[in-house]
Structure formats: C-alpha cells, structure tokens
Design an enzyme around this catalytic site. Structure first.
Site, PDB file in Angstrom:
ATOM      1  N   ARG A  48       0.858  -1.187   0.000  1.00 31.38           N
ATOM      2  CA  ARG A  48       0.000   0.000   0.000  1.00 31.38           C
ATOM      3  C   ARG A  48       0.893   1.235   0.000  1.00 31.38           C
ATOM      4  O   ARG A  48       1.739   1.384   0.889  1.00 31.38           O
ATOM      5  CB  ARG A  48      -0.893  -0.018   1.240  1.00 31.38           C
ATOM      6  CG  ARG A  48      -1.811   1.168   1.333  1.00 31.38           C
ATOM      7  CD  ARG A  48      -2.941   0.904   2.299  1.00 31.38           C
ATOM      8  NE  ARG A  48      -3.855  -0.115   1.803  1.00 31.38           N
ATOM      9  CZ  ARG A  48      -5.067  -0.336   2.290  1.00 31.38           C
ATOM     10  NH1 ARG A  48      -5.511   0.388   3.287  1.00 31.38           N
ATOM     11  NH2 ARG A  48      -5.842  -1.278   1.785  1.00 31.38           N
ATOM     12  N   LYS A  84       1.695  -7.704   5.034  1.00 35.34           N
ATOM     13  CA  LYS A  84       1.324  -6.510   4.269  1.00 35.34           C
ATOM     14  C   LYS A  84       2.513  -5.572   4.326  1.00 35.34           C
ATOM     15  O   LYS A  84       3.302  -5.609   5.269  1.00 35.34           O
ATOM     16  CB  LYS A  84       0.115  -5.822   4.914  1.00 35.34           C
ATOM     17  CG  LYS A  84      -0.628  -4.880   3.986  1.00 35.34           C
ATOM     18  CD  LYS A  84      -1.674  -5.613   3.173  1.00 35.34           C
ATOM     19  CE  LYS A  84      -2.506  -4.686   2.322  1.00 35.34           C
ATOM     20  NZ  LYS A  84      -3.674  -5.371   1.743  1.00 35.34           N
ATOM     21  N   ASP A 124      -1.801  -3.218  -4.152  1.00 44.05           N
ATOM     22  CA  ASP A 124      -2.829  -2.760  -3.208  1.00 44.05           C
ATOM     23  C   ASP A 124      -3.065  -1.278  -3.513  1.00 44.05           C
ATOM     24  O   ASP A 124      -2.580  -0.774  -4.544  1.00 44.05           O
ATOM     25  CB  ASP A 124      -2.380  -2.986  -1.754  1.00 44.05           C
ATOM     26  CG  ASP A 124      -3.563  -2.901  -0.789  1.00 44.05           C
ATOM     27  OD1 ASP A 124      -4.396  -3.826  -0.777  1.00 44.05           O
ATOM     28  OD2 ASP A 124      -3.695  -1.895  -0.073  1.00 44.05           O
ATOM     29  N   SER A 155      -5.750  -8.444 -10.147  1.00 47.82           N
ATOM     30  CA  SER A 155      -6.504  -9.307  -9.233  1.00 47.82           C
ATOM     31  C   SER A 155      -7.925  -8.783  -9.044  1.00 47.82           C
ATOM     32  O   SER A 155      -8.760  -9.449  -8.415  1.00 47.82           O
ATOM     33  CB  SER A 155      -5.794  -9.353  -7.878  1.00 47.82           C
ATOM     34  OG  SER A 155      -5.619  -8.036  -7.375  1.00 47.82           O
ATOM     35  N   GLY A 188     -16.977   3.678  -3.801  1.00 49.53           N
ATOM     36  CA  GLY A 188     -15.645   3.460  -4.370  1.00 49.53           C
ATOM     37  C   GLY A 188     -15.787   2.731  -5.689  1.00 49.53           C
ATOM     38  O   GLY A 188     -16.147   1.550  -5.727  1.00 49.53           O
ATOM     39  N   LEU A 189     -15.566   3.453  -6.779  1.00 53.46           N
ATOM     40  CA  LEU A 189     -15.828   2.889  -8.110  1.00 53.46           C
ATOM     41  C   LEU A 189     -14.518   2.701  -8.871  1.00 53.46           C
ATOM     42  O   LEU A 189     -14.372   3.109 -10.013  1.00 53.46           O
ATOM     43  CB  LEU A 189     -16.787   3.818  -8.870  1.00 53.46           C
ATOM     44  CG  LEU A 189     -18.126   4.011  -8.134  1.00 53.46           C
ATOM     45  CD1 LEU A 189     -18.844   5.260  -8.631  1.00 53.46           C
ATOM     46  CD2 LEU A 189     -18.999   2.779  -8.287  1.00 53.46           C
ATOM     47  N   GLY A 190     -13.560   2.090  -8.181  1.00 54.89           N
ATOM     48  CA  GLY A 190     -12.262   1.830  -8.805  1.00 54.89           C
ATOM     49  C   GLY A 190     -12.268   0.472  -9.483  1.00 54.89           C
ATOM     50  O   GLY A 190     -13.289   0.016 -10.004  1.00 54.89           O
ATOM     51  N   ASN A 270     -10.613  -3.629   2.515  1.00 55.53           N
ATOM     52  CA  ASN A 270     -10.079  -4.308   3.694  1.00 55.53           C
ATOM     53  C   ASN A 270     -10.392  -3.502   4.948  1.00 55.53           C
ATOM     54  O   ASN A 270     -10.349  -2.273   4.932  1.00 55.53           O
ATOM     55  CB  ASN A 270      -8.555  -4.458   3.566  1.00 55.53           C
ATOM     56  CG  ASN A 270      -8.175  -5.478   2.508  1.00 55.53           C
ATOM     57  OD1 ASN A 270      -8.666  -6.605   2.518  1.00 55.53           O
ATOM     58  ND2 ASN A 270      -7.322  -5.098   1.582  1.00 55.53           N
TER      59      ASN A 270
HETATM   60  P1  NAI Z   1      -8.899   1.583  -6.598  1.00 56.66           P
HETATM   61  O1  NAI Z   1      -7.864   2.534  -6.123  1.00 56.66           O
HETATM   62  O2  NAI Z   1      -8.915   1.138  -8.009  1.00 56.66           O
HETATM   63  O3  NAI Z   1     -10.359   2.193  -6.278  1.00 56.66           O
HETATM   64  C1  NAI Z   1     -10.682   2.869  -5.112  1.00 56.66           C
HETATM   65  C2  NAI Z   1     -11.786   3.876  -5.463  1.00 56.66           C
HETATM   66  O4  NAI Z   1     -12.289   4.431  -4.253  1.00 56.66           O
HETATM   67  C3  NAI Z   1     -11.305   5.046  -6.333  1.00 56.66           C
HETATM   68  O5  NAI Z   1     -12.169   5.227  -7.434  1.00 56.66           O
HETATM   69  C4  NAI Z   1     -11.340   6.231  -5.368  1.00 56.66           C
HETATM   70  O6  NAI Z   1     -11.605   7.462  -6.017  1.00 56.66           O
HETATM   71  C5  NAI Z   1     -12.471   5.822  -4.438  1.00 56.66           C
HETATM   72  N1  NAI Z   1     -12.471   6.465  -3.131  1.00 56.66           N
HETATM   73  C6  NAI Z   1     -11.420   6.735  -2.327  1.00 56.66           C
HETATM   74  N2  NAI Z   1     -11.830   7.326  -1.199  1.00 56.66           N
HETATM   75  C7  NAI Z   1     -13.181   7.400  -1.266  1.00 56.66           C
HETATM   76  C8  NAI Z   1     -14.197   7.892  -0.406  1.00 56.66           C
HETATM   77  N3  NAI Z   1     -13.912   8.409   0.786  1.00 56.66           N
HETATM   78  N4  NAI Z   1     -15.482   7.809  -0.806  1.00 56.66           N
HETATM   79  C9  NAI Z   1     -15.800   7.290  -2.012  1.00 56.66           C
HETATM   80  N5  NAI Z   1     -14.870   6.820  -2.872  1.00 56.66           N
HETATM   81  C10 NAI Z   1     -13.586   6.866  -2.507  1.00 56.66           C
HETATM   82  O7  NAI Z   1      -8.817   0.325  -5.600  1.00 56.66           O
HETATM   83  P2  NAI Z   1      -9.370  -1.154  -5.834  1.00 56.66           P
HETATM   84  O8  NAI Z   1      -8.310  -2.028  -6.359  1.00 56.66           O
HETATM   85  O9  NAI Z   1     -10.687  -1.080  -6.512  1.00 56.66           O
HETATM   86  O10 NAI Z   1      -9.608  -1.616  -4.314  1.00 56.66           O
HETATM   87  C11 NAI Z   1     -10.678  -1.093  -3.569  1.00 56.66           C
HETATM   88  C12 NAI Z   1     -10.587  -1.599  -2.143  1.00 56.66           C
HETATM   89  O11 NAI Z   1     -10.668  -3.024  -2.143  1.00 56.66           O
HETATM   90  C13 NAI Z   1      -9.291  -1.236  -1.427  1.00 56.66           C
HETATM   91  O12 NAI Z   1      -9.572  -0.991  -0.072  1.00 56.66           O
HETATM   92  C14 NAI Z   1      -8.446  -2.492  -1.566  1.00 56.66           C
HETATM   93  O13 NAI Z   1      -7.516  -2.649  -0.509  1.00 56.66           O
HETATM   94  C15 NAI Z   1      -9.527  -3.558  -1.471  1.00 56.66           C
HETATM   95  N6  NAI Z   1      -9.160  -4.805  -2.093  1.00 56.66           N
HETATM   96  C16 NAI Z   1      -8.736  -4.812  -3.402  1.00 56.66           C
HETATM   97  C17 NAI Z   1      -8.390  -6.000  -4.003  1.00 56.66           C
HETATM   98  C18 NAI Z   1      -7.967  -6.058  -5.428  1.00 56.66           C
HETATM   99  O14 NAI Z   1      -7.759  -7.175  -5.935  1.00 56.66           O
HETATM  100  N7  NAI Z   1      -7.847  -4.938  -6.126  1.00 56.66           N
HETATM  101  C19 NAI Z   1      -8.442  -7.266  -3.250  1.00 56.66           C
HETATM  102  C20 NAI Z   1      -8.962  -7.134  -1.913  1.00 56.66           C
HETATM  103  C21 NAI Z   1      -9.285  -5.939  -1.366  1.00 56.66           C
HETATM  104  N1  PHE Z   2      -4.212  -6.259  -1.991  1.00 66.35           N
HETATM  105  C1  PHE Z   2      -5.187  -7.278  -2.304  1.00 66.35           C
HETATM  106  C2  PHE Z   2      -5.789  -7.854  -1.007  1.00 66.35           C
HETATM  107  O1  PHE Z   2      -5.825  -7.180  -0.024  1.00 66.35           O
HETATM  108  C3  PHE Z   2      -4.655  -8.317  -3.279  1.00 66.35           C
HETATM  109  C4  PHE Z   2      -3.487  -9.120  -2.786  1.00 66.35           C
HETATM  110  C5  PHE Z   2      -3.705 -10.366  -2.225  1.00 66.35           C
HETATM  111  C6  PHE Z   2      -2.183  -8.691  -2.939  1.00 66.35           C
HETATM  112  C7  PHE Z   2      -2.637 -11.179  -1.808  1.00 66.35           C
HETATM  113  C8  PHE Z   2      -1.115  -9.479  -2.520  1.00 66.35           C
HETATM  114  C9  PHE Z   2      -1.358 -10.706  -1.966  1.00 66.35           C
HETATM  115  O2  PHE Z   2      -6.339  -8.922  -0.958  1.00 66.35           O
END
Ligand code: NAI
Ligand code: PHE
Length: 359
Positions: A48, A84, A124, A155, A188-190, A270
């Site tokens: 992160r 982490k 992350d 992922s 959160g629309l990432g 998370n």
């Molecule tokens: P990302 O960075 O692509 O998307 C996050 C989104 O949240 C962005 O569009 C951002 O503008 C928005 N955001 C940030 N602060 C906000 C707020 N206060 N209110 C509304 N929107 C807000 O991240 P991603 O990859 O989509 O991950 C999202 C969450 O899921 C994170 O917490 C990440 O740790 C968790 N996660 C992600 C995994 C993955 O495979 N990408 C796996 C497991 C958990």
């Molecule tokens: N950061 C993601 C999670 O919290 C994806 C991830 C999983 C990254 C395992 C590394 C290892 O789950």
C-alpha cells in the site's frame, strides 16, 4: 510525514511475527513490512503506497492489514500466511516525479528481497501491475505483474467475482431471494467497485454509487438506466438493502454502526469495520455482515492460485464464486450459535490456523 520516535508501547497490541522498517533518505520514504503469520506458509499481502500522518500510523496500518491477510488466506484455504507492506510516501504518488517513485519501489523491493521469501507482495491501494514489474526486477517475491510481463494480471476481476458472490449470500441471509430490485450502494468505483457496480446493474438491482472522483461517478452512471448518485459523505446515512464499501477501510465504527441504514454490509475494502464494537453493534441491530476478509479474498485466490499453485483462470473463478457457499456456512453457524457473523468467521479462520499444514 511527522517523524515521531517509534516506541513499540505506543502502537496498538499486535500478535504478529515481524515488523521490518527501512528508510530511504533521498526520497524520504519509509518501507514497512509486517509479517503477521507464516503458520500456513509464506506471508502474502499487497504493498500500500500512501501518505501517513506519522511513522507509527504507517506501522499500525501495515500490521492491522497484515492480520486481516492471515484471516483471509486461512478462510480461503490457501497454503499461505498473512503479511502486508506500506510505502509511506513524502507526498501523494501523483505529486512524485518518476525517478523518485521508481527509487522508492526499488528500495522496497530490496527490503522484500532481504526477507528471502518470508513475505510475498502484490498490488494494493497506490500500486498496480506496472509497479509489480518494477519490484520484480529487484526481488523474486512480487506477484501481480501484467500478463504481458509474465504475471497473472489484475486481481481486481477475481476480487469483484468474490464480492458479488458475497452480496448474493448476504442478500439471501437478509431475506431476499435475489438481487433484482434491491437498493445496492457501491462506495468506491475503482478497479473492484466498478466491476461490482456493473454486475449489480446486470442483476437488476437498483444501483446507488458514490466516489470522490467525479469521473468515476460519471462512468458508473452509464451502467444502468436510473443510477442514483450519493455524495461520499452521505454513504453511511443513505438507506439501502446492501452497502458494498470498495474504497478505503475504516468506514464503519461503533458510532456509525448504531445508525447505519443498511440491511447488509459486504466488505470489498479491507478492514471496513474500524473497531471490534462495530461488528457487535451491527449484529445486535440485525444487520447482515459479510466480513471483508471472507468477501474480498478473490484477489488473493487469483494471485496465489495463478502464480504459486498453478491454477487455471477457470479454477480461480470457481474458488472466488465459492465465497458464496463459505459465507452461507458462516451465516448458518452464527445463527445456530447466536453469535455475530464476524465472530463466526474469525473462529473459522482460527480453526484453519490450528490445523497442521500439509507437509
Ligand atoms: P482503486 O484505487 O482502483 O479504487 C478505489 C476507489 O475508491 C477510487 O475510485 C477512489 O476514487 C475511491 N475512493 C477513495 N476514497 C473514497 C471515499 N472516501 N469515498 C468514495 N470513494 C472513494 O482500488 P481497488 O483495487 O478497486 O480496491 C478497492 C478496495 O478493495 C481497497 O480498499 C483495496 O484494498 C480492497 N481490495 C482490493 C483488491 C484487489 O484485488 N484490487 C483485493 C482485496 C481488497
Ligand atoms: N491487496 C489485495 C488484497 O488485499 C490483493 C493481494 C492479495 C495482494 C494477496 C497481494 C497478496 O487482498
């Protein structure tokens, strides 16, 4: 970042195995690695990258997130442990020049390499597949590179598959046979949240969306005929059947939990619950909670499955879909014993952690 003395007694209690810190003077970056448990195998968990108010805050975040990874991989049945890492940056990533960012990644990679495989990283918040490629040039222990660079790619797809499966399980537990017509709020629309929102629209849900980035909101509005936009600060005050936080953690503390107008909460991000009491309050109010360390395991399943266990994309998808059944069992167990679902999920993780790992 304010540099405060790192007195371990000032940090929240933590039952992890190792915390390693490295400072890089020229970039003003701290690389923090927290290995929570290697009980079932090498620790895995993403990197992160963000700005923290202090070094203790960065260490505490890495440790908390590492603990969640131990639970996540244990419940998902992966032969790995939880860790982490955090890159505590001197300024937001988009304000750093390329050379500074690259050097910070290199320092982090060398730090990971020193641990000789005790800890494996992946993407992350603040890091992506291209960054994993940079890390991989200096350490073996990074997965999640782009497919073109020899990795397994993002992922987020598998994470979203698992979160959608978790929404189905939570909705059923809350008494809804399907998702059609339900008010489902995605915060959160990432990479994950947009995929989840798309799936909710396709399932006929009444989609509500929130993001701090107006461009992401604009994109989500196009997903269905009548998407309702919610201001980010109104998320915890907006009535809905299922709230799916997919932004950053810590959204719901005990105070928020007391009035949260959501029938169910499904953790995409998370550590959605900011404190232990929040889980108890939600359970007492009858809200269904799909714990994030169960619901969002799809990313870990993808990275470990593809890059460590040699699984096919189909097998990863099946295992991410299986989160629906795992949650149904957790909900049934919680109901039968009169405990909250977070407690039931924690106990399930603990049971996996006390089983002898396969030789
Ligand atoms: P990302 O960075 O692509 O998307 C996050 C989104 O949240 C962005 O569009 C951002 O503008 C928005 N955001 C940030 N602060 C906000 C707020 N206060 N209110 C509304 N929107 C807000 O991240 P991603 O990859 O989509 O991950 C999202 C969450 O899921 C994170 O917490 C990440 O740790 C968790 N996660 C992600 C995994 C993955 O495979 N990408 C796996 C497991 C958990
Ligand atoms: N950061 C993601 C999670 O919290 C994806 C991830 C999983 C990254 C395992 C590394 C290892 O789950």
């Amino acid at each position: 970042m304010t540099v405060t003395p790192l007195d371990p007694r000032s940090l929240p209690p933590w039952a992890g195995e190792l915390t390693s810190l490295r400072h890089d003077e020229p970039t003003g970056t701290w690389s923090v690695i927290a290995v929570h448990s290697t009980r079932l195998g090498p620790a895995v968990g993403g990197t992160r990258a963000m700005v923290y108010p202090s070094l203790p805050a960065a260490v505490a975040d890495a440790r908390r997130l590492a603990g969640a990874m131990t639970l996540k991989v244990a419940v998902a049945g992966l032969p790995m442990g939880g860790g982490k890492s955090v890159l505590a940056l001197p300024a937001a990533r988009h304000r750093l020049d390329d050379a500074t960012w690259r050097r910070a990644l290199e320092v982090h990679a060398r730090h990971i390499e020193l641990l000789r495989g005790t800890y494996w990283t992946g993407p992350d918040i603040g890091t992506d597949t291209a960054d994993m490629d940079v890390l991989r040039r200096h350490t073996t222990y990074a997965f999640g590179r782009a497919e073109a660079d020899g990795g397994s790619g993002t992922s987020a797809e598998a994470t979203a598959v698992g979160v959608v499966a978790a929404v189905r399980a939570a909705a059923r537990e809350a008494g809804h046979p399907g998702l059609a017509g339900l008010r489902i709020l995605v915060q959160g629309l990432g990479a994950v949240g947009m995929r989840v929102a798309r799936a909710m629209a396709a399932a006929g849900a009444r989609l509500l969306v929130a993001d701090v980035d107006p461009a992401r909101v604009a994109m989500a509005v196009g997903l269905a005929a009548a998407v309702e936009v919610v201001a980010p600060e109104e998320v915890v005050r907006t009535p809905c059947d299922v709230l799916v936080p997919c932004a950053v953690g810590g959204l719901i503390d005990a105070r928020v939990a007391r009035t949260l107008p959501a029938g169910a909460v499904v953790g995409g991000a998370n550590n959605v619950l900011a404190d232990d009491e929040a889980a108890d309050v939600l359970a007492a109010r009858g809200a269904v909670v799909a714990p994030d360390f169960v619901a969002n395991a799809g990313g870990a399943i993808h990275l470990v499955g593809r890059e460590v266990l040699g699984w096919s994309a189909e097998r990863v998808r099946e295992r991410a879909e299986a989160i629906e059944g795992t949650l149904a069992e957790i909900f049934a167990d919680a109901r039968a014993r009169g405990v909250g679902s977070v407690r039931a999920a924690l106990e399930r993780a603990e049971r996996s952690l006390t089983v002898e790992p396969a030789a």
